[in-house]
Design a protein around this motif. Sequence first.
Motif, PDB file in Angstrom:
ATOM      1  N   THR A  29       1.013  -1.181   0.007  1.00 26.05           N
ATOM      2  CA  THR A  29       0.091  -0.106  -0.033  1.00 26.05           C
ATOM      3  C   THR A  29       0.773   1.349   0.157  1.00 26.05           C
ATOM      4  N   LEU A  43      -2.037  -1.421 -11.302  1.00 24.79           N
ATOM      5  CA  LEU A  43      -2.843  -0.420 -10.651  1.00 24.79           C
ATOM      6  C   LEU A  43      -2.624   0.743 -10.574  1.00 24.79           C
ATOM      7  N   VAL A  52      -4.569   3.684 -12.786  1.00 23.48           N
ATOM      8  CA  VAL A  52      -5.367   4.977 -12.008  1.00 23.48           C
ATOM      9  C   VAL A  52      -4.884   6.365 -12.724  1.00 23.48           C
ATOM     10  N   ALA A  68      -8.395   7.927  -8.364  1.00 23.81           N
ATOM     11  CA  ALA A  68      -7.750   6.886  -7.764  1.00 23.81           C
ATOM     12  C   ALA A  68      -8.795   6.060  -6.695  1.00 23.81           C
ATOM     13  N   CYS A  83     -11.233   3.920  -9.192  1.00 19.63           N
ATOM     14  CA  CYS A  83     -10.482   2.951 -10.081  1.00 19.63           C
ATOM     15  C   CYS A  83      -9.991   1.858  -9.197  1.00 19.63           C
ATOM     16  N   ILE A  84      -9.516   1.951  -8.012  1.00 22.89           N
ATOM     17  CA  ILE A  84      -9.097   0.979  -7.094  1.00 22.89           C
ATOM     18  C   ILE A  84     -10.256  -0.003  -6.642  1.00 22.89           C
ATOM     19  N   TYR A 141     -10.282  -4.042  -8.231  1.00 24.22           N
ATOM     20  CA  TYR A 141     -10.482  -5.137  -7.133  1.00 24.22           C
ATOM     21  C   TYR A 141     -11.729  -5.625  -7.123  1.00 24.22           C
ATOM     22  N   TYR A 153      -6.837  -5.726   0.208  1.00 21.54           N
ATOM     23  CA  TYR A 153      -6.541  -5.727  -1.388  1.00 21.54           C
ATOM     24  C   TYR A 153      -6.733  -3.918  -1.534  1.00 21.54           C
ATOM     25  N   LEU A 154      -7.972  -3.599  -0.627  1.00 16.01           N
ATOM     26  CA  LEU A 154      -8.536  -1.976  -0.830  1.00 16.01           C
ATOM     27  C   LEU A 154      -7.575  -0.941  -0.082  1.00 16.01           C
ATOM     28  N   PRO A 179      -4.811   0.708  -0.659  1.00 18.32           N
ATOM     29  CA  PRO A 179      -4.430   1.694  -1.460  1.00 18.32           C
ATOM     30  C   PRO A 179      -5.575   2.967  -1.702  1.00 18.32           C
ATOM     31  N   ALA A 180      -6.808   2.609  -1.364  1.00 17.71           N
ATOM     32  CA  ALA A 180      -8.114   3.301  -1.530  1.00 17.71           C
ATOM     33  C   ALA A 180      -8.155   4.418  -0.267  1.00 17.71           C
TER      34      ALA A 180
END
Length: 377
Positions: free
Chosen positions: A147, A191, A195, A329, A332-333, A337, A347-348, A350-351
């Motif tokens: 992340t 990813l 984005v 961002a 798209c994230i 996923y 997994y999420l 980064p959002a």
Amino acid sequence: MRTPTLQYLYLQKPVTMVIVICIISVLPWIGLGDFSTKGEPREAAVAVSMLETGNWVLPQVYANEFAYKPPLAHWLMAAASLPQGYVSEFTSRLPSALAFIILIGFTLVFFGKRLRFQQAFIATLLLITCIEIHRAAMTTRVDMLLTTFIVIGLFQLYRWEDKLELKGVPVAIPALLGCAVLTKGPVGIILPLFVFGVYLLMLRKYSYLVIFKALLYAGISSLFLPLLWYVAAWKQGGDAFLNVVLAENFGRFFHLSTPEIHYNLGHENGVWYNFMTLAAGFIPWTIFFFFSLFGLKLHKPEKPVKEMLADIWNNIRSMEKEKLFSLVALVCIIFFYSIPSSKRSVYLMPAYPFIAIFLAQYTLYITEYRTKVTRVF
């Protein structure tokens, strides 16, 4: 600590203050508890194998089964364990804790220079205290490190367009995205570039050819570091290594059958799973968000749905660049996923910094205009 001291730290040393809060919230505690999930000892075992065998490229674990994931997180765990000669809970969790501190610091600096500073400061406090990010900062897993590389890589991609207008490729971009790949595979490049490509399209500033070239140059330059490891690992593991890598990184994403791979890719969930885990991961602040809805005054829409959607789209297109980038961002994230059948809450992550920015803006609105709701909460 007296209020004037806190005011001084906030006004004069906000980044230092946030980093100190991060350090206090994670570093003293990461070595106190035993490994709490099956995933923690599984990751730590790779670092143990590195120290015991001296094989830092493709160490074997689980009765001669090789570790097929990229090894950057395990390298850091093993390096942190070298002074004491063994892998402990503290040294195996240290990379996640340090990645968490770095992520929070960069998030405050990036958004603090571009948005209302109070909003950026609140956003970092929301990140520090939400369940998912804090939990990931204190576990022996690769997700916090991934992340951090992805989010800071996105920040650098934004600066590349904003400052240099896509001229040249700053060395920080391939370094960060390459490290993201070395943490968990090709998603570390795919990813962020996905984005960034959508963001460039939304800007309506560059031609399709310029966007394609920018993504191509950034992608190719980011492959150099990870290819060094993939080639070395392939020489050790052979075709068996390649088959597992393809199944792990592409088989689950494109729903491909992998008959020769005898392990469960797992974590299969529907699209709504992502939204439920985001709501759960941002506790306690999602509780505040839903509680505050009772204080809002709802009006019957005066326009048809089609006109309302058109207005929303126009407002998005006319957003400030920083907020447009954050919104792109975030969307798209979540979309990215939602494609694979395999889904997990981590997994999420980064959002989360981009969610925190909008949640901080909403918090300021509630504080300024809905004070009764804020006081009750």
